[in-house]
Design an enzyme around this catalytic site. Structure first.
Site, short mmCIF file in Angstrom:
data_model
loop_
_atom_site.label_atom_id
_atom_site.label_comp_id
_atom_site.label_asym_id
_atom_site.label_seq_id
_atom_site.Cartn_x
_atom_site.Cartn_y
_atom_site.Cartn_z
N ASP A 169 3.54 9.43 -0.96
CA ASP A 169 2.35 8.69 -0.53
C ASP A 169 2.11 7.56 -1.51
O ASP A 169 2.24 7.76 -2.73
CB ASP A 169 1.13 9.63 -0.54
CG ASP A 169 0.17 9.36 0.60
OD1 ASP A 169 0.10 8.21 1.05
OD2 ASP A 169 -0.51 10.31 1.04
N HIS A 203 0.82 -1.22 0.00
CA HIS A 203 0.00 0.00 0.00
C HIS A 203 0.85 1.26 0.00
O HIS A 203 0.35 2.34 -0.30
CB HIS A 203 -0.93 0.00 1.22
CG HIS A 203 -2.03 -1.01 1.11
ND1 HIS A 203 -3.33 -0.68 0.82
CD2 HIS A 203 -2.02 -2.37 1.21
CE1 HIS A 203 -4.07 -1.78 0.76
NE2 HIS A 203 -3.30 -2.82 1.00
C1 GDG Z 1 -2.06 3.90 3.31
C2 GDG Z 1 -1.04 4.58 2.37
C3 GDG Z 1 -2.73 4.51 0.54
C4 GDG Z 1 -8.87 10.36 7.41
N1 GDG Z 1 -9.25 11.17 8.39
C5 GDG Z 1 -10.35 10.65 8.95
C6 GDG Z 1 -10.67 9.49 8.26
N2 GDG Z 1 -9.74 9.33 7.31
C7 GDG Z 1 -9.67 8.21 6.37
C8 GDG Z 1 -9.85 8.73 4.96
C9 GDG Z 1 -9.09 7.70 4.14
C10 GDG Z 1 -8.04 7.18 5.11
O1 GDG Z 1 -8.40 7.61 6.41
C11 GDG Z 1 -6.65 7.73 4.82
O2 GDG Z 1 -6.19 7.11 3.67
P1 GDG Z 1 -4.88 7.59 2.87
O3 GDG Z 1 -4.82 6.86 1.60
O4 GDG Z 1 -4.96 9.06 2.67
O5 GDG Z 1 -3.63 7.34 3.82
P2 GDG Z 1 -3.00 6.16 4.79
O6 GDG Z 1 -3.82 5.99 5.99
O7 GDG Z 1 -1.61 6.61 5.02
O8 GDG Z 1 -3.01 4.79 3.96
C12 GDG Z 1 -1.77 5.41 1.33
C13 GDG Z 1 -3.63 3.73 1.49
O9 GDG Z 1 -2.86 3.02 2.45
C14 GDG Z 1 -4.49 2.72 0.73
O10 GDG Z 1 -3.70 1.85 -0.04
O11 GDG Z 1 -3.54 5.34 -0.28
O12 GDG Z 1 -0.84 5.98 0.43
O13 GDG Z 1 -0.16 5.40 3.13
O14 GDG Z 1 -9.91 6.66 3.74
O15 GDG Z 1 -11.23 8.78 4.69
N3 GDG Z 1 -11.75 8.74 8.54
C15 GDG Z 1 -12.54 9.17 9.57
N4 GDG Z 1 -12.26 10.28 10.32
C16 GDG Z 1 -11.19 11.04 10.05
O16 GDG Z 1 -10.95 12.04 10.73
N5 GDG Z 1 -13.66 8.45 9.85
#
Ligand code: GDG
Length: 520
Positions: free
Chosen positions: A406, A208
């Protein structure tokens, strides 16, 4: 239901798959829609990840409470797991023994419709395997930040030991017809451990996070055993073509030979329709309007990130400060809503990062806020509820997604899915995996270029409505077409198919056999 493993495959398959270590020009193959349905084996699916998709914790009175993890990955895998009598193997999220978790896991499995198998970890294992090797060595290294790495040999030893533990839990349940789909950087040794135990299951892995270039990766003291372990998987999935090429270059640089492993890029996505539908609901609209009432007569710029040094929050704040300092006419016209979601607070670097962010916010607000009037940065350090998250997405006129690096960044995709009026602008780091897909229509920035990011905010602010709409429409179409169901389909088809006709060459007829014999 869009995933139909048992009846064959008829979905688009647009990633590229090639043997590991192959030269780009010779092996690159764009995969086309399949004309024929290819039949996969009828084996079972075992998904393995560091954590189970439920977090178990003790409720008052000693009973276990299970919080389901939300998110596109779990939603997209559910139908497949249920169809196949599938199993999910992972850590239940709290220290405890197998015996302690047994009954709780059984009860949640019956409810979920697939089997949950817990891998219990003690406190020392959580410290050295999860917080240590995974998050103090691999996480910074793979995000191009080697100076933040702690290459403690004890961490590596525990990583190997814990991977062995996961392997034992999987091996007991996997026969030759099982597909084991392993997720993420915590479990890179799993295939090697399973093969050592004599497993004949089909083994797939998806990373990921990004895979770094050789200059960075080769700093890892355990680079060779780690690459060798990865090469024991049958299929290695990466987020982008760049990650896939970096992996191939590292294999070559380490002098290893890749035999029998396929690699492909499979950009992860979101449940677009679910986000769009939910964002249109009256409670979300009301909450979004409330934000505009609280922060009136200005454009809202949104940053939402887990507390993490890879997300580029201090530099983003510096860019916003630069904008206000150099362009006084922007004062009062924009506010930055910066939400930081608590994460990995047990690690010292994360603690220091929070302090740095809060000092910067204080500095900007201290310089420009006026009593009873405009406040430049609206800062929140907390977890938003689902409703709030969607309302923030809907309320924001501009999203500022500027990670230093990322794997993909789902916030960028979710924001666009929620932009149902199609009049918003996405400013996106060129170092997010999502940039490869959204590049032409998002405003791409180098997050290290503070003046460049400030200029992009001005460009977004001044962008004519027609251009905003045209860009957002194209972005949304692309995310809708390649949603998380498409991602699961693509990966599983690549992992399961034995039919070489499923891998046509670019420009070739889909029924034609490819020139190269892929080692399936
Ligand atoms: C890893 C990789 C890759 C965020 N704030 C809140 C909240 N979120 C949720 C978002 C989103 C998730 O968290 C964050 O996803 P990201 O993709 O931005 O980042 P990582 O957590 O670092 O994930 C990344 C991912 O895996 C998938 O393969 O894209 O690059 O680092 O879904 O909606 N959810 C809630 N409250 C919040 O305040 N409920």
């Amino acid at each position: 239901m869009r995933v139909a493993l048992s009846s064959g495959w008829d979905f688009l398959f647009p990633t590229s798959v090639e043997p590991a270590g192959a030269g780009r020009a010779s092996f690159q193959q764009r995969l086309r829609p399949l004309k024929k349905r290819t039949r996969g084996p009828q084996g079972r699916l075992i998904v393995v990840s560091n954590r189970l998709p439920f977090a178990f914790s003790r409720a008052p009175g000693g009973r276990w409470r299970a919080e389901p993890a939300s998110g596109g990955l779990v939603t997209a895998l559910l139908p497949v797991l249920r169809n196949r009598g599938g199993t999910w193997v992972g850590w239940p999220g709290s220290p405890g023994t197998a015996k302690e978790f047994g009954a709780a896991l059984g009860a949640v499995s019956r409810e979920a419709g697939y089997k949950l198998v817990g891998v219990p970890l003690d406190e020392a294992e959580v410290r050295d395997f999860y917080l240590g090797f995974s998050n103090e060595a691999i996480w910074p290294l793979f995000h191009d930040l080697p100076s933040l790495c702690n290459f403690d040999a004890a961490y590596w030893r525990t990583y190997c030991k814990v991977n062995q533990k996961y392997a034992r839990a999987v091996h007991a349940r996997a026969d030759a017809r099982t597909l084991v789909w392993v997720h993420d950087y915590h479990l890179m040794n799993l295939a090697a451990e399973l093969r050592a135990a004599g497993s004949r299951a089909r083994l797939g892995f998806f990373l990921h996070i990004p895979f770094p270039a050789p200059d960075i990766f080769l700093k890892l003291p355990w680079r060779k055993p780690l690459l060798q372990a990865l090469l024991r998987f049958d299929l290695l999935g990466f987020q982008t073509a760049r990650d896939r090429r970096n992996f191939a270059a590292c294999v070559q640089a380490a002098g290893l030979e890749a035999r029998g492993t396929l690699v492909g890029d499979f950009p992860i996505s979101i449940d677009f329709n679910a986000f769009m539908r939910r964002a249109a609901a009256p409670d979300v609209a009301a909450k979004a309007q409330e934000l505009h009432r609280l922060l009136p007569n200005r454009r809202l710029i949104l940053g939402i990130d887990r507390l993490d040094y890879t997300k580029g929050i201090p530099l983003r704040l510096a860019a916003f400060q630069h904008l206000l300092a150099r362009h006084p006419e922007m004062r009062g016209r924009v506010s930055l809503m910066q939400v930081v979601v608590p994460s990995r607070e047990d690690i010292g670097q994360y603690h220091r990062l929070r302090t740095e962010i809060e000092q910067l916010v204080g500095k900007i607000n201290g310089a420009y806020a006026r009593p009873g009037g405009w406040v430049p940065v609206w800062y929140e350090y907390r977890n938003l509820s689902r409703l709030e998250l969607l309302a923030y997405y809907r309320a924001a006129d501009i999203a500022l997604v500027t990670p230093l690096k990322d794997g993909m960044n789902l916030v960028a995709k979710e924001y666009c899915a929620c932009s149902i009026e199609e009049d918003c602008v996405l400013i996106l780091s060129e170092f997010a995996g999502a940039a490869a897909q959204l590049a032409p229509d998002a405003l791409l920035v180098n997050p290290y270029d503070v003046e460049g990011v400030a200029a992009a905010i001005r460009e977004a602010y001044a962008m004519p409505a027609a251009e905003r709409a045209a860009r957002m429409r194209r972005i949304r179409r692309s995310i809708r077409r390649q949603d998380v169901f498409w991602w699961v389909d693509s990966y599983l088809r690549a992992a399961i198919t034995k039919d070489l006709r499923a891998f046509p060459r670019a420009g070739a007829d889909a029924d034609e056999m490819p020139e190269l014999q892929l080692p399936l």
